[in-house]
Design a protein around this motif. Sequence first.
Motif, mmCIF file in Angstrom:
data_model
loop_
_atom_site.group_PDB
_atom_site.id
_atom_site.type_symbol
_atom_site.label_atom_id
_atom_site.label_comp_id
_atom_site.label_asym_id
_atom_site.label_seq_id
_atom_site.Cartn_x
_atom_site.Cartn_y
_atom_site.Cartn_z
ATOM 1 N N ARG A 1 -6.510 3.625 -9.172
ATOM 2 C CA ARG A 1 -5.086 3.297 -9.268
ATOM 3 C C ARG A 1 -4.282 3.931 -8.131
ATOM 4 O O ARG A 1 -3.423 3.282 -7.522
ATOM 5 N N ALA A 2 -4.592 5.189 -7.819
ATOM 6 C CA ALA A 2 -3.822 5.888 -6.791
ATOM 7 C C ALA A 2 -4.059 5.304 -5.404
ATOM 8 O O ALA A 2 -3.093 5.086 -4.638
ATOM 9 N N THR A 3 -5.313 5.035 -5.054
ATOM 10 C CA THR A 3 -5.575 4.494 -3.722
ATOM 11 C C THR A 3 -5.085 3.057 -3.593
ATOM 12 O O THR A 3 -4.639 2.639 -2.520
ATOM 13 N N LEU A 4 -5.137 2.308 -4.679
ATOM 14 C CA LEU A 4 -4.584 0.957 -4.658
ATOM 15 C C LEU A 4 -3.077 1.000 -4.448
ATOM 16 O O LEU A 4 -2.517 0.212 -3.676
ATOM 17 N N LEU A 5 -2.400 1.937 -5.127
ATOM 18 C CA LEU A 5 -0.954 2.088 -4.946
ATOM 19 C C LEU A 5 -0.629 2.402 -3.492
ATOM 20 O O LEU A 5 0.264 1.784 -2.892
ATOM 21 N N ASP A 6 -1.344 3.347 -2.901
ATOM 22 C CA ASP A 6 -1.095 3.715 -1.506
ATOM 23 C C ASP A 6 -1.285 2.519 -0.582
ATOM 24 O O ASP A 6 -0.473 2.277 0.327
ATOM 25 N N ALA A 7 -2.362 1.779 -0.796
ATOM 26 C CA ALA A 7 -2.651 0.631 0.057
ATOM 27 C C ALA A 7 -1.590 -0.456 -0.102
ATOM 28 O O ALA A 7 -1.157 -1.077 0.872
ATOM 29 N N ALA A 8 -1.155 -0.683 -1.342
ATOM 30 C CA ALA A 8 -0.146 -1.714 -1.593
ATOM 31 C C ALA A 8 1.193 -1.344 -0.955
ATOM 32 O O ALA A 8 1.861 -2.199 -0.356
ATOM 33 N N VAL A 9 1.577 -0.083 -1.072
ATOM 34 C CA VAL A 9 2.845 0.354 -0.468
ATOM 35 C C VAL A 9 2.796 0.183 1.050
ATOM 36 O O VAL A 9 3.779 -0.228 1.673
ATOM 37 N N ASN B 1 5.623 12.132 0.684
ATOM 38 C CA ASN B 1 5.632 10.784 0.098
ATOM 39 C C ASN B 1 6.214 9.787 1.088
ATOM 40 O O ASN B 1 7.004 8.907 0.715
ATOM 41 N N LEU B 2 5.817 9.904 2.349
ATOM 42 C CA LEU B 2 6.448 9.111 3.404
ATOM 43 C C LEU B 2 6.438 7.608 3.128
ATOM 44 O O LEU B 2 7.488 6.955 3.246
ATOM 45 N N PRO B 3 5.318 6.987 2.749
ATOM 46 C CA PRO B 3 5.343 5.543 2.501
ATOM 47 C C PRO B 3 6.284 5.151 1.350
ATOM 48 O O PRO B 3 7.021 4.161 1.462
ATOM 49 N N SER B 4 6.272 5.926 0.261
ATOM 50 C CA SER B 4 7.124 5.595 -0.881
ATOM 51 C C SER B 4 8.600 5.788 -0.547
ATOM 52 O O SER B 4 9.449 4.988 -0.963
ATOM 53 N N VAL B 5 8.930 6.857 0.195
ATOM 54 C CA VAL B 5 10.325 7.070 0.593
ATOM 55 C C VAL B 5 10.771 5.961 1.546
ATOM 56 O O VAL B 5 11.895 5.462 1.460
ATOM 57 N N THR B 6 9.891 5.572 2.459
ATOM 58 C CA THR B 6 10.207 4.463 3.365
ATOM 59 C C THR B 6 10.528 3.204 2.573
ATOM 60 O O THR B 6 11.508 2.502 2.858
ATOM 61 N N LEU B 7 9.718 2.914 1.565
ATOM 62 C CA LEU B 7 9.952 1.742 0.723
ATOM 63 C C LEU B 7 11.281 1.861 -0.008
ATOM 64 O O LEU B 7 12.051 0.896 -0.096
ATOM 65 N N LEU B 8 11.585 3.049 -0.525
ATOM 66 C CA LEU B 8 12.851 3.276 -1.222
ATOM 67 C C LEU B 8 14.037 2.984 -0.317
ATOM 68 O O LEU B 8 15.019 2.360 -0.736
ATOM 69 N N PHE C 1 -2.512 -2.525 -12.404
ATOM 70 C CA PHE C 1 -1.063 -2.751 -12.513
ATOM 71 C C PHE C 1 -0.815 -4.125 -13.134
ATOM 72 O O PHE C 1 -1.445 -5.103 -12.751
ATOM 73 N N ALA C 2 0.137 -4.162 -14.052
ATOM 74 C CA ALA C 2 0.414 -5.420 -14.752
ATOM 75 C C ALA C 2 1.056 -6.451 -13.846
ATOM 76 O O ALA C 2 0.974 -7.653 -14.113
ATOM 77 N N SER C 3 1.716 -6.001 -12.769
ATOM 78 C CA SER C 3 2.447 -6.920 -11.906
ATOM 79 C C SER C 3 2.756 -6.240 -10.584
ATOM 80 O O SER C 3 2.620 -5.015 -10.436
ATOM 81 N N LYS C 4 3.195 -7.040 -9.635
ATOM 82 C CA LYS C 4 3.683 -6.489 -8.363
ATOM 83 C C LYS C 4 4.886 -5.595 -8.600
ATOM 84 O O LYS C 4 5.067 -4.565 -7.932
ATOM 85 N N GLU C 5 5.699 -5.970 -9.578
ATOM 86 C CA GLU C 5 6.884 -5.180 -9.898
ATOM 87 C C GLU C 5 6.517 -3.776 -10.386
ATOM 88 O O GLU C 5 7.212 -2.807 -10.085
ATOM 89 N N GLU C 6 5.421 -3.680 -11.133
ATOM 90 C CA GLU C 6 5.003 -2.356 -11.607
ATOM 91 C C GLU C 6 4.559 -1.472 -10.437
ATOM 92 O O GLU C 6 4.797 -0.257 -10.438
ATOM 93 N N ILE C 7 3.920 -2.069 -9.444
ATOM 94 C CA ILE C 7 3.549 -1.304 -8.253
ATOM 95 C C ILE C 7 4.806 -0.765 -7.578
ATOM 96 O O ILE C 7 4.882 0.419 -7.213
#
Length: 209
Positions: A28-36, A115-122, A67-73
């Motif tokens: 789950r964690a590596t998939l999240l990183d890759a998706a972001v 959390n550079l990728p997640s902050v960038t997305l935010l 993940f149930a959806s793209k939105e959950e990611i």
Amino acid sequence: MGESTVRAATPRGRGVEPARRGRPGFDRATLLDAAVAVFNESGYDATSVAALAARLGLSKAAIYHHFASKEEILETALGAALDGLEGVLAETGGIPPTDRLAAVLQGAVRVLAANLPSVTLLLRVRGNSEIERRALDRRRAFDQAVTAIVREAQTDGAVRADVDASVATRLLFGMVNSLVEWYRPGGPEDADGLARDVLTVALDGLRTR
């Protein structure tokens, strides 16, 4: 494409969900990183689950396994960034406002670096969905809390009062947020050094002494 599922044993007495794997190497964690990373590169709105699966070399079922959806990611990624920022506010409560302002700025830089990728997305969301609007509400609440700290520091006479507190907050975090454009972990300066540099540049122009 074949899929396998590996379930780790749940510790006795704990209600922890077992670790789950779709394709080997994508928990789950590596998939999240890759998706972001894909969202940041191609745009969240422009990336369908099918396109995401194709980019990662997975089936859509492998993504839906975690993940149930793209939105959950999206919600999970934005939550990681916002939880970090809100945690900085919680951890710095109870100290003098000028010291707290410095601690919040340094803490925000560390959150960004970690959390550079997640902050960038935010920083790129525009409120096109309910999840994005909730994230923007939390971000605004964070900004308002920092503005209140600046205002308290002005009242104490430690920070110059001829700059509007809300403008000062926008300028300070404009500097912090600009780091997503050029900072890369593993470079010549670590997160702590970067936080010190930001603090020096940001606050020396506001302090009255």
